[in-house]
Design a protein around this motif. Structure first.
Motif, PDB file in Angstrom:
ATOM      1  N   GLU A 118      -0.370  -9.537   3.982  1.00 48.25           N
ATOM      2  CA  GLU A 118      -0.264  -8.895   2.675  1.00 48.25           C
ATOM      3  C   GLU A 118      -1.208  -7.712   2.652  1.00 48.25           C
ATOM      4  O   GLU A 118      -2.315  -7.796   3.180  1.00 48.25           O
ATOM      5  N   ILE A 119      -0.772  -6.621   2.054  1.00 48.63           N
ATOM      6  CA  ILE A 119      -1.650  -5.458   1.888  1.00 48.63           C
ATOM      7  C   ILE A 119      -1.640  -5.071   0.410  1.00 48.63           C
ATOM      8  O   ILE A 119      -0.575  -4.940  -0.208  1.00 48.63           O
ATOM      9  N   PHE A 120      -2.818  -4.959  -0.147  1.00 44.72           N
ATOM     10  CA  PHE A 120      -3.001  -4.601  -1.551  1.00 44.72           C
ATOM     11  C   PHE A 120      -3.647  -3.214  -1.572  1.00 44.72           C
ATOM     12  O   PHE A 120      -4.742  -3.041  -1.033  1.00 44.72           O
ATOM     13  N   VAL A 121      -2.981  -2.258  -2.184  1.00 47.30           N
ATOM     14  CA  VAL A 121      -3.494  -0.891  -2.214  1.00 47.30           C
ATOM     15  C   VAL A 121      -3.678  -0.479  -3.665  1.00 47.30           C
ATOM     16  O   VAL A 121      -2.760  -0.596  -4.479  1.00 47.30           O
ATOM     17  N   GLU A 122      -4.875   0.001  -3.963  1.00 53.19           N
ATOM     18  CA  GLU A 122      -5.139   0.511  -5.306  1.00 53.19           C
ATOM     19  C   GLU A 122      -5.904   1.818  -5.191  1.00 53.19           C
ATOM     20  O   GLU A 122      -6.513   2.104  -4.162  1.00 53.19           O
ATOM     21  N   SER A 123      -5.859   2.581  -6.246  1.00 52.01           N
ATOM     22  CA  SER A 123      -6.496   3.887  -6.259  1.00 52.01           C
ATOM     23  C   SER A 123      -7.608   3.913  -7.301  1.00 52.01           C
ATOM     24  O   SER A 123      -7.497   3.279  -8.350  1.00 52.01           O
TER      25      SER A 123
END
Length: 146
Positions: A118-123
């Motif tokens: 799983e990859i969680f990307v936030e800015s």
């Protein structure tokens, strides 16, 4: 007369013993079927599939190619590799997808066939219209689904 009473009592005792024996056997069978696998930990194979520090470093190096990275954290939890990426500013989503899929090459084939990823990307950009995003790769797939 006495022998009839004795036979009746003897037959009654035999019936009681047979019924109790059947109850005990059924109880053992039910217990065995319900709890036979309780000692088997479904994560018992985890020790055979360890994500190495080199794999983690290689994955982080690949993700750093995105630029605008605040932080990257990679954890293994049960049968899932979790990757958390914090961007300082937005990055084109197609570029992120491509580099995320390339990051999978950092892990061994054995690990990829055992772990889901799983990859969680936030800015950090509060006004981002692109992020947050979550990608998921089942162990039987070759790339992320978003």
């Amino acid at each position: 007369m006495k022998s009839r009473k004795a036979k009746a009592i003897k037959n009654k005792n035999i019936i009681i013993i047979v019924v109790l024996l059947i109850i005990v056997i059924l109880s053992v069978l039910i217990y065995k079927n319900l709890f036979s696998n309780s000692n088997n930990n479904r994560f018992s194979q985890d020790s055979n599939y360890k994500v190495s520090n080199d794999e983690i470093k290689s994955a982080k190096d690949k993700l750093n190619e995105l630029g605008n990275i605040d932080s990257i954290d990679i954890y293994t939890n049960s049968k899932i590799i979790r990757i958390f990426v914090k961007l300082s500013d937005d990055v084109e989503f197609e570029r992120l997808k491509n580099i995320s899929n390339e990051t999978l090459n950092s892990f061994t084939e054995d690990n990829l066939s055992y772990y889901d990823v799983e990859i969680f990307v936030e800015s950090s950009n509060d006004n981002s219209e692109i992020y947050p995003k979550i990608g998921y790769k089942h162990k039987s797939n070759s790339e992320f689904s978003w």
